[in-house]
Design a protein around this motif. Structure first.
Motif, PDB file in Angstrom:
ATOM      1  N   ARG A   8      13.759 -38.264 -28.872  1.00 37.85           N
ATOM      2  CA  ARG A   8      13.808 -38.142 -27.420  1.00 37.85           C
ATOM      3  C   ARG A   8      14.958 -38.976 -26.865  1.00 37.85           C
ATOM      4  O   ARG A   8      15.342 -39.986 -27.449  1.00 37.85           O
ATOM      5  CB  ARG A   8      12.494 -38.607 -26.795  1.00 37.85           C
ATOM      6  N   ASP A  19      17.088 -39.665 -22.763  1.00 34.79           N
ATOM      7  CA  ASP A  19      17.247 -39.292 -21.360  1.00 34.79           C
ATOM      8  C   ASP A  19      18.709 -39.443 -21.004  1.00 34.79           C
ATOM      9  O   ASP A  19      19.460 -40.165 -21.663  1.00 34.79           O
ATOM     10  CB  ASP A  19      16.354 -40.142 -20.452  1.00 34.79           C
ATOM     11  N   ILE A  56      23.811 -32.657 -20.081  1.00 30.80           N
ATOM     12  CA  ILE A  56      22.523 -32.058 -20.452  1.00 30.80           C
ATOM     13  C   ILE A  56      22.767 -30.854 -21.361  1.00 30.80           C
ATOM     14  O   ILE A  56      22.124 -30.714 -22.413  1.00 30.80           O
ATOM     15  CB  ILE A  56      21.716 -31.657 -19.196  1.00 30.80           C
ATOM     16  N   TYR A  90      23.804 -31.957 -24.923  1.00 33.04           N
ATOM     17  CA  TYR A  90      22.680 -32.356 -25.777  1.00 33.04           C
ATOM     18  C   TYR A  90      21.819 -31.149 -26.157  1.00 33.04           C
ATOM     19  O   TYR A  90      21.322 -31.068 -27.275  1.00 33.04           O
ATOM     20  CB  TYR A  90      21.849 -33.452 -25.109  1.00 33.04           C
ATOM     21  N   LYS A  91      21.664 -30.216 -25.240  1.00 29.55           N
ATOM     22  CA  LYS A  91      20.901 -29.000 -25.562  1.00 29.55           C
ATOM     23  C   LYS A  91      21.590 -28.204 -26.670  1.00 29.55           C
ATOM     24  O   LYS A  91      20.920 -27.555 -27.479  1.00 29.55           O
ATOM     25  CB  LYS A  91      20.710 -28.149 -24.302  1.00 29.55           C
ATOM     26  N   PHE A  96      18.203 -30.064 -28.399  1.00 27.02           N
ATOM     27  CA  PHE A  96      17.276 -30.732 -27.486  1.00 27.02           C
ATOM     28  C   PHE A  96      16.817 -29.752 -26.425  1.00 27.02           C
ATOM     29  O   PHE A  96      17.563 -28.865 -26.015  1.00 27.02           O
ATOM     30  CB  PHE A  96      17.952 -31.936 -26.811  1.00 27.02           C
ATOM     31  N   LYS A  97      15.593 -29.922 -25.984  1.00 20.67           N
ATOM     32  CA  LYS A  97      15.040 -29.128 -24.890  1.00 20.67           C
ATOM     33  C   LYS A  97      14.870 -30.047 -23.676  1.00 20.67           C
ATOM     34  O   LYS A  97      14.471 -31.202 -23.803  1.00 20.67           O
ATOM     35  CB  LYS A  97      13.688 -28.542 -25.283  1.00 20.67           C
ATOM     36  N   HIS A  98      15.177 -29.501 -22.511  1.00 18.56           N
ATOM     37  CA  HIS A  98      15.000 -30.250 -21.262  1.00 18.56           C
ATOM     38  C   HIS A  98      13.527 -30.194 -20.892  1.00 18.56           C
ATOM     39  O   HIS A  98      12.989 -29.113 -20.660  1.00 18.56           O
ATOM     40  CB  HIS A  98      15.888 -29.642 -20.174  1.00 18.56           C
ATOM     41  N   LEU A 104      14.934 -35.319 -22.430  1.00 12.59           N
ATOM     42  CA  LEU A 104      15.301 -34.345 -23.460  1.00 12.59           C
ATOM     43  C   LEU A 104      14.549 -34.662 -24.745  1.00 12.59           C
ATOM     44  O   LEU A 104      14.394 -35.828 -25.112  1.00 12.59           O
ATOM     45  CB  LEU A 104      16.814 -34.403 -23.710  1.00 12.59           C
ATOM     46  N   GLU A 105      14.126 -33.616 -25.435  1.00 10.61           N
ATOM     47  CA  GLU A 105      13.312 -33.806 -26.638  1.00 10.61           C
ATOM     48  C   GLU A 105      13.703 -32.789 -27.717  1.00 10.61           C
ATOM     49  O   GLU A 105      13.957 -31.635 -27.419  1.00 10.61           O
ATOM     50  CB  GLU A 105      11.839 -33.625 -26.282  1.00 10.61           C
TER      51      GLU A 105
END
Length: 176
Positions: free
Chosen positions: A127, A129, A138, A141-142, A146-148, A172-173
């Motif tokens: 995880r 942020d 964002i 990272y996706k 990663f998923k928002h 984000l995870e």
């Protein structure tokens, strides 16, 4: 935590001997952000950097005497992740790339190391942020998987570094 060696770089804990260079990296990042009118750090909290070093939670990617970047991890982040915090994640924080080595996939190195480390520890998530009002970062990272999860405004608490207080962040995870 063990040293990871590859053909071109190592990942190891930072030490107090690295402090001046780490501070310089943060200051250069802030200057770059301001100069280009990007959304990002406006300050940084030296106390948290020192705590990360003392607790062996800050790492550096190096090749010889060159430090490519630094990053911190932690294993609990209840202030930001609240009820989602279940002790089953590793959290990435305070990633700062040396300007001399931008564009050389430092985040990919960090992520690969964290995936391996998280799997060894049988953790389920990585995880992080970032600034909610910075869609470019964002999306970056996706692009790594990663998923928002949501946007969240952090509280004004000394439990967070100064630059992280009252900040609207995107959570984000990545599931492992």
């Amino acid at each position: 935590m063990s040293l990871k060696e590859t053909e071109t770089y190592q990942i190891e804990n930072t030490s107090t001997a690295d402090l001046n260079f780490i501070y310089t990296l943060f200051e250069e990042a802030i200057t770059y952000i301001k100069k280009n009118n990007y959304v990002g750090w406006t300050t940084y909290d030296k106390n948290f950097i020192n705590q990360d070093i003392s607790n062996k939670l800050q790492f550096k990617i190096t090749n010889g005497n060159d430090i490519f970047c630094v990053f911190s991890i932690c294993f609990t982040d209840v202030v930001i992740w609240r009820e989602m915090e279940k002790g089953d994640a590793i959290y990435l924080h305070r990633i700062v790339v040396n300007p001399k080595f931008k564009g050389q996939k430092q985040f990919e190195k960090i992520l690969n190391w964290n995936i391996e480390f998280a799997k060894e520890k049988r953790l389920k998530h990585i995880r992080m942020d970032t600034w909610a009002n910075n869609p470019n970062i964002i999306e970056y990272y996706k692009s790594f998987g990663f998923k928002h999860i949501e946007d969240y405004t952090t509280p004004n608490t000394p439990e967070l570094p100064e630059q992280h207080r009252n900040l609207k962040v995107a959570l984000l995870e990545m599931k492992l």
